[in-house]
Design a protein around this motif. Structure first.
Motif, PDB file in Angstrom:
ATOM      1  N   VAL A  72       0.879  -1.166   0.000  1.00  0.00           N
ATOM      2  CA  VAL A  72       0.000   0.000   0.000  1.00  0.00           C
ATOM      3  C   VAL A  72       0.920   1.220   0.000  1.00  0.00           C
ATOM      4  O   VAL A  72       1.605   1.468   0.991  1.00  0.00           O
ATOM      5  CB  VAL A  72      -0.934   0.007   1.221  1.00  0.00           C
ATOM      6  N   PRO A  73       0.955   1.992  -1.114  1.00  0.00           N
ATOM      7  CA  PRO A  73       1.935   3.075  -1.256  1.00  0.00           C
ATOM      8  C   PRO A  73       1.951   4.103  -0.127  1.00  0.00           C
ATOM      9  O   PRO A  73       3.006   4.545   0.280  1.00  0.00           O
ATOM     10  CB  PRO A  73       1.548   3.731  -2.585  1.00  0.00           C
ATOM     11  N   ALA A  74       0.821   4.492   0.394  1.00  0.00           N
ATOM     12  CA  ALA A  74       0.802   5.562   1.392  1.00  0.00           C
ATOM     13  C   ALA A  74       0.415   5.051   2.781  1.00  0.00           C
ATOM     14  O   ALA A  74      -0.119   5.795   3.596  1.00  0.00           O
ATOM     15  CB  ALA A  74      -0.165   6.651   0.959  1.00  0.00           C
ATOM     16  N   GLY A  75       0.678   3.787   3.039  1.00  0.00           N
ATOM     17  CA  GLY A  75       0.292   3.263   4.340  1.00  0.00           C
ATOM     18  C   GLY A  75       0.951   1.926   4.628  1.00  0.00           C
ATOM     19  O   GLY A  75       1.889   1.512   3.946  1.00  0.00           O
ATOM     20  N   ALA A  76       0.424   1.266   5.642  1.00  0.00           N
ATOM     21  CA  ALA A  76       0.948  -0.048   6.030  1.00  0.00           C
ATOM     22  C   ALA A  76       0.512  -1.090   5.009  1.00  0.00           C
ATOM     23  O   ALA A  76      -0.601  -1.025   4.468  1.00  0.00           O
ATOM     24  CB  ALA A  76       0.425  -0.421   7.409  1.00  0.00           C
ATOM     25  N   ASP A  77       1.379  -2.058   4.724  1.00  0.00           N
ATOM     26  CA  ASP A  77       1.036  -3.128   3.801  1.00  0.00           C
ATOM     27  C   ASP A  77      -0.138  -3.933   4.334  1.00  0.00           C
ATOM     28  O   ASP A  77      -0.312  -4.079   5.545  1.00  0.00           O
ATOM     29  CB  ASP A  77       2.234  -4.047   3.568  1.00  0.00           C
ATOM     30  N   GLU A  78      -0.968  -4.451   3.425  1.00  0.00           N
ATOM     31  CA  GLU A  78      -2.180  -5.197   3.770  1.00  0.00           C
ATOM     32  C   GLU A  78      -1.907  -6.696   3.714  1.00  0.00           C
ATOM     33  O   GLU A  78      -1.437  -7.218   2.703  1.00  0.00           O
ATOM     34  CB  GLU A  78      -3.294  -4.842   2.780  1.00  0.00           C
ATOM     35  N   TYR A  79      -2.235  -7.384   4.804  1.00  0.00           N
ATOM     36  CA  TYR A  79      -2.100  -8.835   4.852  1.00  0.00           C
ATOM     37  C   TYR A  79      -3.259  -9.459   4.077  1.00  0.00           C
ATOM     38  O   TYR A  79      -4.415  -9.230   4.389  1.00  0.00           O
ATOM     39  CB  TYR A  79      -2.091  -9.321   6.305  1.00  0.00           C
ATOM     40  N   LEU A  80      -2.939 -10.224   3.030  1.00  0.00           N
ATOM     41  CA  LEU A  80      -3.972 -10.823   2.183  1.00  0.00           C
ATOM     42  C   LEU A  80      -4.274 -12.266   2.525  1.00  0.00           C
ATOM     43  O   LEU A  80      -5.406 -12.722   2.347  1.00  0.00           O
ATOM     44  CB  LEU A  80      -3.557 -10.761   0.708  1.00  0.00           C
ATOM     45  N   GLY A  81      -3.273 -13.012   2.929  1.00  0.00           N
ATOM     46  CA  GLY A  81      -3.492 -14.419   3.196  1.00  0.00           C
ATOM     47  C   GLY A  81      -2.189 -15.174   3.257  1.00  0.00           C
ATOM     48  O   GLY A  81      -1.134 -14.608   3.518  1.00  0.00           O
ATOM     49  N   ARG A  82      -2.294 -16.481   2.954  1.00  0.00           N
ATOM     50  CA  ARG A  82      -1.140 -17.348   3.129  1.00  0.00           C
ATOM     51  C   ARG A  82      -1.069 -18.392   2.032  1.00  0.00           C
ATOM     52  O   ARG A  82      -2.094 -18.878   1.558  1.00  0.00           O
ATOM     53  CB  ARG A  82      -1.284 -18.030   4.481  1.00  0.00           C
ATOM     54  N   VAL A  83       0.156 -18.714   1.640  1.00  0.00           N
ATOM     55  CA  VAL A  83       0.398 -19.840   0.731  1.00  0.00           C
ATOM     56  C   VAL A  83       1.088 -20.937   1.539  1.00  0.00           C
ATOM     57  O   VAL A  83       1.818 -20.657   2.482  1.00  0.00           O
ATOM     58  CB  VAL A  83       1.242 -19.422  -0.496  1.00  0.00           C
ATOM     59  N   HIS A  84       0.828 -22.176   1.159  1.00  0.00           N
ATOM     60  CA  HIS A  84       1.342 -23.320   1.907  1.00  0.00           C
ATOM     61  C   HIS A  84       2.286 -24.141   1.040  1.00  0.00           C
ATOM     62  O   HIS A  84       2.236 -24.076  -0.188  1.00  0.00           O
ATOM     63  CB  HIS A  84       0.180 -24.190   2.397  1.00  0.00           C
ATOM     64  N   LEU A  93      -9.631 -13.717   6.145  1.00  0.00           N
ATOM     65  CA  LEU A  93     -10.899 -13.085   6.495  1.00  0.00           C
ATOM     66  C   LEU A  93     -10.829 -12.726   7.975  1.00  0.00           C
ATOM     67  O   LEU A  93     -10.852 -13.616   8.830  1.00  0.00           O
ATOM     68  CB  LEU A  93     -12.076 -14.040   6.239  1.00  0.00           C
ATOM     69  N   PRO A  94     -10.729 -11.438   8.324  1.00  0.00           N
ATOM     70  CA  PRO A  94     -10.598 -11.050   9.732  1.00  0.00           C
ATOM     71  C   PRO A  94     -11.734 -11.600  10.589  1.00  0.00           C
ATOM     72  O   PRO A  94     -12.910 -11.490  10.223  1.00  0.00           O
ATOM     73  CB  PRO A  94     -10.643  -9.516   9.687  1.00  0.00           C
ATOM     74  N   GLY A  95     -11.376 -12.240  11.683  1.00  0.00           N
ATOM     75  CA  GLY A  95     -12.373 -12.771  12.611  1.00  0.00           C
ATOM     76  C   GLY A  95     -13.046 -14.046  12.150  1.00  0.00           C
ATOM     77  O   GLY A  95     -13.980 -14.508  12.794  1.00  0.00           O
ATOM     78  N   GLN A  96     -12.617 -14.617  11.026  1.00  0.00           N
ATOM     79  CA  GLN A  96     -13.215 -15.836  10.498  1.00  0.00           C
ATOM     80  C   GLN A  96     -12.110 -16.804  10.091  1.00  0.00           C
ATOM     81  O   GLN A  96     -10.930 -16.471  10.115  1.00  0.00           O
ATOM     82  CB  GLN A  96     -14.069 -15.524   9.269  1.00  0.00           C
ATOM     83  N   VAL A  97     -12.534 -17.981   9.684  1.00  0.00           N
ATOM     84  CA  VAL A  97     -11.586 -18.950   9.145  1.00  0.00           C
ATOM     85  C   VAL A  97     -11.192 -18.498   7.743  1.00  0.00           C
ATOM     86  O   VAL A  97     -12.032 -18.077   6.955  1.00  0.00           O
ATOM     87  CB  VAL A  97     -12.235 -20.357   9.090  1.00  0.00           C
ATOM     88  N   ASP A  98      -9.887 -18.542   7.431  1.00  0.00           N
ATOM     89  CA  ASP A  98      -9.421 -18.144   6.103  1.00  0.00           C
ATOM     90  C   ASP A  98     -10.066 -18.994   5.021  1.00  0.00           C
ATOM     91  O   ASP A  98     -10.359 -20.170   5.237  1.00  0.00           O
ATOM     92  CB  ASP A  98      -7.900 -18.250   6.017  1.00  0.00           C
ATOM     93  N   GLU A  99     -10.294 -18.396   3.850  1.00  0.00           N
ATOM     94  CA  GLU A  99     -10.989 -19.065   2.752  1.00  0.00           C
ATOM     95  C   GLU A  99     -10.011 -19.565   1.697  1.00  0.00           C
ATOM     96  O   GLU A  99      -9.142 -18.819   1.235  1.00  0.00           O
ATOM     97  CB  GLU A  99     -11.966 -18.072   2.103  1.00  0.00           C
ATOM     98  N   TYR A 100     -10.177 -20.831   1.316  1.00  0.00           N
ATOM     99  CA  TYR A 100      -9.366 -21.419   0.246  1.00  0.00           C
ATOM    100  C   TYR A 100      -9.790 -20.775  -1.073  1.00  0.00           C
ATOM    101  O   TYR A 100     -10.967 -20.807  -1.433  1.00  0.00           O
ATOM    102  CB  TYR A 100      -9.583 -22.929   0.207  1.00  0.00           C
ATOM    103  N   ILE A 101      -8.829 -20.184  -1.817  1.00  0.00           N
ATOM    104  CA  ILE A 101      -9.193 -19.509  -3.070  1.00  0.00           C
ATOM    105  C   ILE A 101      -8.447 -20.037  -4.286  1.00  0.00           C
ATOM    106  O   ILE A 101      -8.780 -19.673  -5.409  1.00  0.00           O
ATOM    107  CB  ILE A 101      -9.013 -17.978  -2.985  1.00  0.00           C
TER     108      ILE A 101
END
Length: 129
Positions: A72-84, A93-101
């Motif tokens: 994010v150019p003018a701020g803190a980087d955004e956490y999107l998810g995870r690779v395994h 997904l904040p407050g939820q179980v992460d979604e397989y995409i």
């Protein structure tokens, strides 16, 4: 070469989006020749989208745990998810179980999987939300 797929719920086959090469290059699949859309520095995890002139820094993958961050150019980087290690890609997904995409098939490193997540899977997933 590792093929990259977007998960499609309720459909037998996931959608092929492109591929990631052993050298860190990422390609979008089309009828005809594939387009190179970016690359990852395999030793740092920094991901760049291909542009005319200087490539654009779009994010990074943590090579220790597979966490993927969008720049994010003018701020803190955004956490999107995870690779395994097994190629699975999960969207945070904040407050939820992460979604397989999606997934990367084949013997891919976390760097390659993270680049595929940032450049192919996450944009395709976000487009359908």
């Amino acid at each position: 070469m590792s093929k990259v797929y977007l998960q499609r719920a309720g459909i037998a086959h996931d959608k092929l989006l492109g591929r990631a090469e052993e050298n860190g290059r990422v390609y979008r699949s089309h009828p005809g020749p594939d387009d190179e859309i970016g690359h990852v520095h395999l030793h740092s995890g920094k991901v760049y989208a291909q542009r005319i002139g200087n490539d654009e820094y779009v994010g990074r993958v943590d090579l220790d745990n597979g966490r993927v961050w969008r720049h994010v150019p003018a701020g803190a980087d955004e956490y999107l998810g995870r690779v395994h290690e097994d190629g699975r890609m999960d969207y945070h997904l904040p407050g939820q179980v992460d979604e397989y995409i999606g997934r990367i098939a084949g013997d891919a490193s976390l760097a390659q999987a993270g680049a595929a997540f940032l450049l192919l899977v996450w944009p395709a997933f976000a487009e359908h939300q």
